[in-house]
Scaffold this motif. Structure first.
Motif, mmCIF file in Angstrom:
data_model
loop_
_atom_site.group_PDB
_atom_site.id
_atom_site.type_symbol
_atom_site.label_atom_id
_atom_site.label_comp_id
_atom_site.label_asym_id
_atom_site.label_seq_id
_atom_site.Cartn_x
_atom_site.Cartn_y
_atom_site.Cartn_z
ATOM 1 N N ALA A 1 90.657 36.468 17.924
ATOM 2 C CA ALA A 1 90.222 35.420 17.014
ATOM 3 C C ALA A 1 91.410 34.549 16.637
ATOM 4 C CB ALA A 1 89.612 36.034 15.762
ATOM 5 N N THR A 2 91.162 33.250 16.403
ATOM 6 C CA THR A 2 92.245 32.344 16.068
ATOM 7 C C THR A 2 92.231 31.939 14.606
ATOM 8 O OG1 THR A 2 90.899 30.450 16.730
ATOM 9 C CG2 THR A 2 92.336 31.416 18.414
ATOM 10 N N ALA A 3 91.195 32.237 13.877
ATOM 11 C CA ALA A 3 91.129 31.905 12.455
ATOM 12 C C ALA A 3 90.172 32.875 11.781
ATOM 13 C CB ALA A 3 90.644 30.464 12.274
ATOM 14 N N ALA A 4 90.185 32.890 10.444
ATOM 15 C CA ALA A 4 89.372 33.849 9.690
ATOM 16 C C ALA A 4 87.889 33.717 10.020
ATOM 17 C CB ALA A 4 89.611 33.664 8.203
ATOM 18 N N SER A 5 87.377 32.497 10.212
ATOM 19 C CA SER A 5 85.959 32.313 10.495
ATOM 20 C C SER A 5 85.682 32.181 11.990
ATOM 21 C CB SER A 5 85.431 31.081 9.756
ATOM 22 O OG SER A 5 86.075 29.931 10.265
ATOM 23 N N THR A 6 86.698 32.408 12.810
ATOM 24 C CA THR A 6 86.550 32.301 14.256
ATOM 25 C C THR A 6 86.591 33.697 14.861
ATOM 26 O OG1 THR A 6 87.628 30.144 14.276
ATOM 27 C CG2 THR A 6 87.537 31.321 16.361
ATOM 28 N N PHE A 7 85.609 33.969 15.733
ATOM 29 C CA PHE A 7 85.496 35.290 16.341
ATOM 30 C C PHE A 7 85.346 35.145 17.846
ATOM 31 C CE2 PHE A 7 83.585 35.332 12.148
ATOM 32 C CZ PHE A 7 84.271 36.376 11.530
ATOM 33 N N PRO A 8 85.861 36.108 18.626
ATOM 34 C CA PRO A 8 85.613 36.075 20.072
ATOM 35 C C PRO A 8 84.144 36.373 20.344
ATOM 36 C CG PRO A 8 86.749 38.095 19.461
ATOM 37 C CD PRO A 8 86.662 37.252 18.217
ATOM 38 N N VAL A 9 83.615 35.764 21.371
ATOM 39 C CA VAL A 9 82.236 36.010 21.803
ATOM 40 C C VAL A 9 82.301 36.895 23.042
ATOM 41 C CG1 VAL A 9 80.124 34.958 22.685
ATOM 42 C CG2 VAL A 9 81.416 33.805 20.887
ATOM 43 N N ASP A 10 81.521 37.956 23.031
ATOM 44 C CA ASP A 10 81.473 38.859 24.174
ATOM 45 C C ASP A 10 80.763 38.154 25.327
ATOM 46 O OD1 ASP A 10 81.107 40.874 26.035
ATOM 47 O OD2 ASP A 10 79.916 42.155 24.712
ATOM 48 N N THR B 1 98.808 31.947 43.912
ATOM 49 C CA THR B 1 97.525 32.102 43.246
ATOM 50 C C THR B 1 97.760 32.284 41.758
ATOM 51 O OG1 THR B 1 96.570 33.110 45.210
ATOM 52 C CG2 THR B 1 95.441 33.507 43.119
ATOM 53 N N GLU B 2 97.048 31.542 40.950
ATOM 54 C CA GLU B 2 97.178 31.600 39.494
ATOM 55 C C GLU B 2 95.878 32.101 38.895
ATOM 56 O OE1 GLU B 2 99.854 31.008 37.780
ATOM 57 O OE2 GLU B 2 101.117 29.907 39.187
ATOM 58 N N ALA B 3 95.975 32.930 37.870
ATOM 59 C CA ALA B 3 94.797 33.386 37.144
ATOM 60 C C ALA B 3 94.540 32.435 35.982
ATOM 61 C CB ALA B 3 95.011 34.802 36.623
ATOM 62 N N VAL B 4 93.314 32.005 35.860
ATOM 63 C CA VAL B 4 92.914 31.107 34.784
ATOM 64 C C VAL B 4 91.919 31.855 33.912
ATOM 65 C CG1 VAL B 4 91.821 28.906 34.216
ATOM 66 C CG2 VAL B 4 93.225 29.101 36.275
ATOM 67 N N GLU B 5 92.234 32.012 32.641
ATOM 68 C CA GLU B 5 91.376 32.769 31.742
ATOM 69 C C GLU B 5 90.745 31.858 30.702
ATOM 70 O OE1 GLU B 5 92.877 36.363 30.087
ATOM 71 O OE2 GLU B 5 94.013 36.847 31.898
ATOM 72 N N PHE B 6 89.451 31.713 30.796
ATOM 73 C CA PHE B 6 88.691 31.011 29.776
ATOM 74 C C PHE B 6 88.159 32.049 28.804
ATOM 75 C CE2 PHE B 6 88.392 28.232 33.417
ATOM 76 C CZ PHE B 6 88.499 26.977 32.864
ATOM 77 N N ARG B 7 87.854 31.634 27.600
ATOM 78 C CA ARG B 7 87.154 32.531 26.674
ATOM 79 C C ARG B 7 86.252 31.680 25.793
ATOM 80 N NH1 ARG B 7 92.659 33.605 24.503
ATOM 81 N NH2 ARG B 7 92.913 32.133 22.811
ATOM 82 N N PHE B 8 85.285 32.345 25.205
ATOM 83 C CA PHE B 8 84.384 31.702 24.271
ATOM 84 C C PHE B 8 84.690 32.250 22.884
ATOM 85 C CE2 PHE B 8 82.179 31.318 28.289
ATOM 86 C CZ PHE B 8 81.675 30.029 28.243
ATOM 87 N N GLU B 9 84.637 31.383 21.884
ATOM 88 C CA GLU B 9 84.797 31.797 20.500
ATOM 89 C C GLU B 9 83.776 31.076 19.640
ATOM 90 O OE1 GLU B 9 89.250 31.356 20.399
ATOM 91 O OE2 GLU B 9 88.772 29.393 19.585
ATOM 92 N N ILE B 10 83.490 31.681 18.499
ATOM 93 C CA ILE B 10 82.475 31.126 17.614
ATOM 94 C C ILE B 10 83.053 30.960 16.225
ATOM 95 C CG2 ILE B 10 81.503 33.407 17.088
ATOM 96 C CD1 ILE B 10 78.721 32.016 16.934
ATOM 97 N N ASP B 11 82.759 29.824 15.617
ATOM 98 C CA ASP B 11 83.017 29.584 14.196
ATOM 99 C C ASP B 11 81.667 29.740 13.516
ATOM 100 O OD1 ASP B 11 85.621 28.967 14.801
ATOM 101 O OD2 ASP B 11 85.431 26.820 14.427
ATOM 102 N N VAL B 12 81.603 30.666 12.567
ATOM 103 C CA VAL B 12 80.336 30.964 11.909
ATOM 104 C C VAL B 12 80.385 30.469 10.473
ATOM 105 C CG1 VAL B 12 78.725 32.792 11.273
ATOM 106 C CG2 VAL B 12 80.089 33.005 13.350
ATOM 107 N N ASP B 13 79.325 29.769 10.075
ATOM 108 C CA ASP B 13 79.221 29.328 8.697
ATOM 109 C C ASP B 13 78.987 30.541 7.805
ATOM 110 O OD1 ASP B 13 79.464 26.788 9.667
ATOM 111 O OD2 ASP B 13 77.334 26.338 9.567
ATOM 112 N N THR B 14 79.572 30.517 6.625
ATOM 113 C CA THR B 14 79.380 31.634 5.707
ATOM 114 C C THR B 14 77.938 31.656 5.207
ATOM 115 O OG1 THR B 14 80.173 30.263 3.902
ATOM 116 C CG2 THR B 14 81.783 31.688 4.971
ATOM 117 N N PRO B 15 77.379 32.856 5.004
ATOM 118 C CA PRO B 15 75.967 32.950 4.602
ATOM 119 C C PRO B 15 75.733 32.418 3.193
ATOM 120 C CG PRO B 15 76.957 35.142 4.850
ATOM 121 C CD PRO B 15 77.991 34.146 5.190
#
Length: 151
Positions: free
Chosen positions: A16-25, A137-151
């Motif tokens: 995660a890169t911030a408190a409200s940011t989470f990695p997505v599986d 040969t180079e490895a390129v790593e993408f990832r998905f992350e989510i910013d979630v609004d507080t409930p």
């Protein structure tokens, strides 16, 4: 003379890169032909652009079940690359947004309610890099992350 340089692509959830940011599986995502054959963008390399381009297809399956029933924004993140700048552009089948991302940045691919446990789409990615900086040969790593609004 045509010269091909390979790029390998990996999808991986990252920290995660911030408190409200989470990695997505995205472990159920599938990269079709992960070794990308590239070609020179300019038919005569060195006379203008040294860019190489390649395409691949990714079946993205994002497990968003932890955030079901909430609002969120999902981003495709491309960490900085060892071989300098890389640009990825993509089209989709409509569930995710099309877009472009440069190494070291992230781009919005979904915004709205999370109504299902999984978001699935097919991305046709076009990768573009400076061919004069690719020597192996180079490895390129993408990832998905989510910013979630507080409930």
């Amino acid at each position: 003379m045509s010269r091909f340089l390979p790029l390998a692509l990996l999808l991986a959830a990252g920290p995660a890169t911030a408190a409200s940011t989470f990695p997505v599986d995205d472990s159920r995502s599938h990269v079709q032909s992960p070794l990308v054959r590239t070609r020179w963008e300019d038919p005569v390399p060195g006379r203008g652009s040294n860019a190489v381009i390649g395409q691949l297809t990714v079946v993205a399956r994002l497990d968003v079940s932890p955030w079901r029933g909430r609002e969120g924004r999902i981003y495709l993140t491309l960490p900085p690359q060892a071989f300098d700048a890389l640009t990825a552009s993509w089209t989709t089948h409509g569930r995710l947004l099309p877009g472009t991302v440069r190494s070291g940045q992230r781009t919005l691919v979904y915004a709205g309610p999370i109504a299902t446990d999984e978001i699935e789409d097919v991305l046709l990615l076009t990768l573009k890099a400076d061919g004069s900086r690719l020597f192996r040969t180079e490895a390129v790593e993408f990832r998905f992350e989510i910013d979630v609004d507080t409930p």
